[in-house]
Design a protein around this motif. Structure first.
Motif, PDB file in Angstrom:
ATOM      1  N   GLU A   1     -50.731 -27.164   3.677  1.00 58.37           N
ATOM      2  CA  GLU A   1     -52.190 -27.043   3.755  1.00 58.37           C
ATOM      3  C   GLU A   1     -52.695 -27.287   5.169  1.00 58.37           C
ATOM      4  OE1 GLU A   1     -53.878 -29.672   0.894  1.00 58.37           O
ATOM      5  OE2 GLU A   1     -53.083 -28.582  -0.850  1.00 58.37           O
ATOM      6  N   ALA A   2     -51.917 -28.034   5.980  1.00 53.27           N
ATOM      7  CA  ALA A   2     -52.340 -28.350   7.348  1.00 53.27           C
ATOM      8  C   ALA A   2     -52.187 -27.164   8.291  1.00 53.27           C
ATOM      9  CB  ALA A   2     -51.545 -29.543   7.875  1.00 53.27           C
ATOM     10  N   GLY A   3     -51.433 -26.143   7.854  1.00 49.74           N
ATOM     11  CA  GLY A   3     -51.247 -24.968   8.697  1.00 49.74           C
ATOM     12  C   GLY A   3     -49.837 -24.804   9.227  1.00 49.74           C
ATOM     13  N   GLY A   4     -48.957 -25.755   8.926  1.00 50.00           N
ATOM     14  CA  GLY A   4     -47.572 -25.638   9.347  1.00 50.00           C
ATOM     15  C   GLY A   4     -46.695 -25.186   8.203  1.00 50.00           C
ATOM     16  N   PHE A   5     -45.487 -25.728   8.129  1.00 52.04           N
ATOM     17  CA  PHE A   5     -44.546 -25.340   7.078  1.00 52.04           C
ATOM     18  C   PHE A   5     -43.868 -26.568   6.489  1.00 52.04           C
ATOM     19  CE2 PHE A   5     -44.604 -21.639   9.931  1.00 52.04           C
ATOM     20  CZ  PHE A   5     -44.913 -20.631   9.021  1.00 52.04           C
ATOM     21  N   LYS A   6     -43.817 -26.613   5.168  1.00 52.38           N
ATOM     22  CA  LYS A   6     -42.952 -27.602   4.518  1.00 52.38           C
ATOM     23  C   LYS A   6     -41.499 -27.163   4.708  1.00 52.38           C
ATOM     24  CE  LYS A   6     -46.411 -28.429   0.897  1.00 52.38           C
ATOM     25  NZ  LYS A   6     -46.692 -28.266  -0.562  1.00 52.38           N
ATOM     26  N   GLU A   7     -41.287 -25.852   4.655  1.00 52.85           N
ATOM     27  CA  GLU A   7     -39.964 -25.273   4.862  1.00 52.85           C
ATOM     28  C   GLU A   7     -40.124 -23.825   5.272  1.00 52.85           C
ATOM     29  OE1 GLU A   7     -36.310 -25.593   2.079  1.00 52.85           O
ATOM     30  OE2 GLU A   7     -37.170 -23.612   1.622  1.00 52.85           O
ATOM     31  N   ILE A   8     -39.282 -23.365   6.182  1.00 52.46           N
ATOM     32  CA  ILE A   8     -39.253 -21.946   6.540  1.00 52.46           C
ATOM     33  C   ILE A   8     -37.818 -21.565   6.876  1.00 52.46           C
ATOM     34  CG2 ILE A   8     -39.887 -22.452   8.961  1.00 52.46           C
ATOM     35  CD1 ILE A   8     -41.276 -19.625   8.895  1.00 52.46           C
ATOM     36  N   ILE A   9     -37.390 -20.427   6.341  1.00 55.94           N
ATOM     37  CA  ILE A   9     -36.051 -19.903   6.586  1.00 55.94           C
ATOM     38  C   ILE A   9     -36.208 -18.507   7.180  1.00 55.94           C
ATOM     39  CG2 ILE A   9     -33.829 -19.273   5.559  1.00 55.94           C
ATOM     40  CD1 ILE A   9     -34.473 -21.201   3.264  1.00 55.94           C
ATOM     41  N   PHE A  10     -35.484 -18.228   8.254  1.00 52.94           N
ATOM     42  CA  PHE A  10     -35.598 -16.914   8.894  1.00 52.94           C
ATOM     43  C   PHE A  10     -34.266 -16.524   9.520  1.00 52.94           C
ATOM     44  CE2 PHE A  10     -37.018 -20.316  11.615  1.00 52.94           C
ATOM     45  CZ  PHE A  10     -36.435 -20.080  12.848  1.00 52.94           C
ATOM     46  N   GLU A  11     -34.105 -15.232   9.721  1.00 48.18           N
ATOM     47  CA  GLU A  11     -32.884 -14.691  10.315  1.00 48.18           C
ATOM     48  C   GLU A  11     -33.179 -14.241  11.737  1.00 48.18           C
ATOM     49  OE1 GLU A  11     -29.775 -10.920   9.797  1.00 48.18           O
ATOM     50  OE2 GLU A  11     -31.292 -11.314   8.255  1.00 48.18           O
ATOM     51  N   ILE A  12     -32.263 -14.534  12.649  1.00 46.13           N
ATOM     52  CA  ILE A  12     -32.346 -14.051  14.026  1.00 46.13           C
ATOM     53  C   ILE A  12     -31.188 -13.087  14.239  1.00 46.13           C
ATOM     54  CG2 ILE A  12     -32.313 -14.657  16.467  1.00 46.13           C
ATOM     55  CD1 ILE A  12     -33.446 -17.365  15.743  1.00 46.13           C
ATOM     56  N   LYS A  13     -31.516 -11.841  14.571  1.00 42.50           N
ATOM     57  CA  LYS A  13     -30.507 -10.802  14.730  1.00 42.50           C
ATOM     58  C   LYS A  13     -30.285 -10.557  16.215  1.00 42.50           C
ATOM     59  CE  LYS A  13     -30.641  -7.309  11.849  1.00 42.50           C
ATOM     60  NZ  LYS A  13     -29.553  -7.679  10.899  1.00 42.50           N
ATOM     61  N   GLY A  14     -29.065 -10.819  16.665  1.00 44.07           N
ATOM     62  CA  GLY A  14     -28.760 -10.587  18.073  1.00 44.07           C
ATOM     63  C   GLY A  14     -27.333 -11.018  18.374  1.00 44.07           C
ATOM     64  N   ALA A  15     -26.664 -10.269  19.254  1.00 44.62           N
ATOM     65  CA  ALA A  15     -25.290 -10.620  19.616  1.00 44.62           C
ATOM     66  C   ALA A  15     -25.268 -11.999  20.260  1.00 44.62           C
ATOM     67  CB  ALA A  15     -24.724  -9.570  20.582  1.00 44.62           C
ATOM     68  N   GLY A  16     -24.539 -12.915  19.642  1.00 43.77           N
ATOM     69  CA  GLY A  16     -24.441 -14.260  20.188  1.00 43.77           C
ATOM     70  C   GLY A  16     -25.548 -15.191  19.759  1.00 43.77           C
ATOM     71  N   ALA A  17     -26.357 -14.786  18.776  1.00 47.96           N
ATOM     72  CA  ALA A  17     -27.480 -15.623  18.352  1.00 47.96           C
ATOM     73  C   ALA A  17     -26.990 -16.968  17.819  1.00 47.96           C
ATOM     74  CB  ALA A  17     -28.310 -14.899  17.290  1.00 47.96           C
ATOM     75  N   TYR A  18     -25.960 -16.947  16.978  1.00 48.47           N
ATOM     76  CA  TYR A  18     -25.457 -18.212  16.437  1.00 48.47           C
ATOM     77  C   TYR A  18     -24.841 -19.076  17.532  1.00 48.47           C
ATOM     78  CZ  TYR A  18     -22.698 -21.658  13.956  1.00 48.47           C
ATOM     79  OH  TYR A  18     -22.154 -22.843  13.544  1.00 48.47           O
ATOM     80  N   GLY A  19     -24.068 -18.444  18.415  1.00 49.57           N
ATOM     81  CA  GLY A  19     -23.435 -19.190  19.494  1.00 49.57           C
ATOM     82  C   GLY A  19     -24.440 -19.869  20.401  1.00 49.57           C
ATOM     83  N   GLN A  20     -25.602 -19.234  20.583  1.00 51.95           N
ATOM     84  CA  GLN A  20     -26.640 -19.808  21.428  1.00 51.95           C
ATOM     85  C   GLN A  20     -27.391 -20.943  20.734  1.00 51.95           C
ATOM     86  OE1 GLN A  20     -28.276 -18.527  24.824  1.00 51.95           O
ATOM     87  NE2 GLN A  20     -26.049 -18.647  24.851  1.00 51.95           N
ATOM     88  N   LEU A  21     -27.656 -20.775  19.443  1.00 45.90           N
ATOM     89  CA  LEU A  21     -28.566 -21.693  18.758  1.00 45.90           C
ATOM     90  C   LEU A  21     -27.885 -22.735  17.874  1.00 45.90           C
ATOM     91  CD1 LEU A  21     -31.343 -19.118  17.864  1.00 45.90           C
ATOM     92  CD2 LEU A  21     -31.563 -21.035  19.435  1.00 45.90           C
ATOM     93  N   LYS A  22     -26.570 -22.709  17.759  1.00 46.82           N
ATOM     94  CA  LYS A  22     -25.901 -23.641  16.843  1.00 46.82           C
ATOM     95  C   LYS A  22     -26.112 -25.095  17.243  1.00 46.82           C
ATOM     96  CE  LYS A  22     -21.413 -23.203  19.187  1.00 46.82           C
ATOM     97  NZ  LYS A  22     -20.010 -22.764  19.026  1.00 46.82           N
ATOM     98  N   PHE A  23     -26.382 -25.343  18.536  1.00 46.66           N
ATOM     99  CA  PHE A  23     -26.595 -26.714  18.988  1.00 46.66           C
ATOM    100  C   PHE A  23     -27.966 -27.260  18.591  1.00 46.66           C
ATOM    101  CE2 PHE A  23     -23.741 -24.750  22.220  1.00 46.66           C
ATOM    102  CZ  PHE A  23     -22.592 -25.423  21.854  1.00 46.66           C
ATOM    103  N   GLU A  24     -28.805 -26.423  17.993  1.00 47.23           N
ATOM    104  CA  GLU A  24     -30.132 -26.870  17.567  1.00 47.23           C
ATOM    105  C   GLU A  24     -30.102 -27.573  16.213  1.00 47.23           C
ATOM    106  OE1 GLU A  24     -33.240 -26.470  19.443  1.00 47.23           O
ATOM    107  OE2 GLU A  24     -31.484 -26.483  20.751  1.00 47.23           O
ATOM    108  N   ALA A  25     -28.955 -27.539  15.537  1.00 46.77           N
ATOM    109  CA  ALA A  25     -28.856 -28.139  14.200  1.00 46.77           C
ATOM    110  C   ALA A  25     -28.950 -29.658  14.285  1.00 46.77           C
ATOM    111  CB  ALA A  25     -27.539 -27.729  13.546  1.00 46.77           C
ATOM    112  N   GLY A  26     -29.817 -30.230  13.474  1.00 52.36           N
ATOM    113  CA  GLY A  26     -29.977 -31.673  13.444  1.00 52.36           C
ATOM    114  C   GLY A  26     -31.430 -32.050  13.229  1.00 52.36           C
ATOM    115  N   VAL A  27     -31.735 -33.322  13.395  1.00 51.65           N
ATOM    116  CA  VAL A  27     -33.101 -33.813  13.216  1.00 51.65           C
ATOM    117  C   VAL A  27     -33.827 -33.859  14.558  1.00 51.65           C
ATOM    118  CG1 VAL A  27     -34.513 -35.792  12.533  1.00 51.65           C
ATOM    119  CG2 VAL A  27     -32.535 -35.148  11.157  1.00 51.65           C
ATOM    120  N   HIS A  28     -34.982 -33.208  14.610  1.00 51.80           N
ATOM    121  CA  HIS A  28     -35.836 -33.193  15.801  1.00 51.80           C
ATOM    122  C   HIS A  28     -37.000 -34.155  15.559  1.00 51.80           C
ATOM    123  CE1 HIS A  28     -34.223 -29.260  17.557  1.00 51.80           C
ATOM    124  NE2 HIS A  28     -33.558 -29.433  16.418  1.00 51.80           N
ATOM    125  N   ARG A  29     -37.297 -34.971  16.545  1.00 57.60           N
ATOM    126  CA  ARG A  29     -38.358 -35.970  16.401  1.00 57.60           C
ATOM    127  C   ARG A  29     -39.463 -35.706  17.411  1.00 57.60           C
ATOM    128  NH1 ARG A  29     -37.038 -42.268  17.531  1.00 57.60           N
ATOM    129  NH2 ARG A  29     -36.802 -41.422  19.643  1.00 57.60           N
TER     130      ARG A  29
END
Length: 353
Positions: free
Chosen positions: A154-182
């Motif tokens: 209701e605040a305008g953000g997301f309780k949860e969002i799932i999306f796909e990123i299509k691009g050569a090397g996308a996982y290799g670039q973004l895999k380090f983003e997994a975890g808790v962000h504060r």
């Protein structure tokens, strides 16, 4: 890059291009892999061509730097710096695309799941900020982003969002983003100016292709129900939402974003297949390596990896003790410097292991 390597890549590109011109290739089971490789080679060859043009421009510009006309020489010197910067960027991109990946999934597309954590509405707003950060990062690289499932707050953000990123090397670039962000900042609703701390968790999974993992129909329980929440006037009028339960593992996936039950089922199966493949890889990794909990790698989802401190305009990545300033630019998609340092540290640790 050495000439023989670039010649080899160009030859592979031309051979694959000719093969894909045959319509029969679309019926072959390895077509998705061929198409993905062709996309990678197209980017590599484009960078090789760009580098060749820049090197020719550099030679011509270097001659002008010694011109008797001081104004022209100064202009050429400035242009030479710009050309060298472009050549350096192209070389870095080529290195990233041609180096042997440390993870067999590095060149895949990826699914990103962001969930609001502690902090109520502020956490959901932060989840929205993270989504836009990855969206803008992907836009800068020319990678399409495809929303799969979302639960707005209701605040305008997301309780949860799932999306796909299509691009050569996308996982290799973004895999380090997994975890808790504060995040530490003063919420818009805070009347006394107090800093609040909120969190959001990020999961990054390599996209599973149908050929990689067969899911038996008998292992699935598929339930349909009426969608709720956002989605327009007709979203609640039909049983379009889908819940799929994988009986052997107990994994449950729901999807209600589309008005079509068929499309929701397709998206839910896509997420399920990806999570099952990741589960298999995790179990294999845990069984064969005691080093799974290294500083850099597949971060556990409950690990606090990063803090965004707005009052001090500072981002801290706790895994490598790195501090960066200019949060607006980082949340605007300027993630490359950070990701490169994380990748470098991961490579160094892999060499030491």
């Amino acid at each position: 890059m050495k000439k023989d390597q670039s010649d080899q890549l160009r030859a592979e590109f031309l051979e694959l291009k000719e093969r894909l011109e045959d319509q029969a290739v679309y019926q072959q089971p390895d077509y998705p892999q061929l198409a993905k490789r062709f996309k990678e080679l197209t980017e590599i060859v484009s960078l090789l061509d760009k580098s060749a043009v820049l090197k020719k421009q550099r030679l011509e510009t270097e001659r002008l730097t010694g011109n008797d006309d001081s104004a022209l020489a100064a202009l050429a010197t400035s242009e030479l710096e710009h050309i060298n910067d472009q050549l350096e960027q192209a070389a870095e991109q080529l290195k990233r695309l041609t180096d042997s990946p440390t993870d067999g999934s590095d060149q895949k597309d990826c699914l990103v799941e962001i969930r609001a954590g502690v902090g109520g509405s502020e956490a959901s707003l932060f989840a929205g900020d993270l989504y836009r950060m990855y969206l803008r990062f992907s836009e800068k690289r020319g990678w399409p982003v495809m929303p799969i499932s979302q639960s707005p707050s209701e605040a305008g953000g997301f309780k949860e969002i799932i999306f796909e990123i299509k691009g050569a090397g996308a996982y290799g670039q973004l895999k380090f983003e997994a975890g808790v962000h504060r995040v530490q900042r003063v919420p818009a609703t805070e009347s006394q100016g107090r800093v609040h701390t909120s969190t959001a968790s990020v999961a990054v999974l390599p996209k599973a292709e149908p050929a990689e993992l067969a899911v038996k129909d008998g292992d699935l329980r598929i339930d349909t129900y009426r969608s709720s929440g956002h989605g327009g006037q007709s979203v609640n009028k039909t049983d379009s939402a889908v819940r799929i339960t994988h009986l052997p593992s107990g994994l449950v996936v729901t999807c209600q974003d589309e008005k079509s039950q068929f499309k929701n089922k397709e998206k839910a199966l896509e997420i399920l297949r990806t999570r099952l493949l990741q589960k298999q890889e995790d179990e294999l990794s845990e069984a064969t390596s005691s080093k799974r909990q290294k500083l850099i790698g597949r971060a556990f989802r409950n690990e606090k990896i990063r803090t965004y401190n707005f009052p001090q305009d500072r981002l801290t990545d706790h895994r490598i003790n790195l501090n960066l300033s200019n949060l607006p630019a980082i949340l605007g998609g300027d993630l490359q410097p950070l990701l490169e340092q994380l990748s470098q540290r991961a490579s160094e640790e892999a060499d030491e292991a």
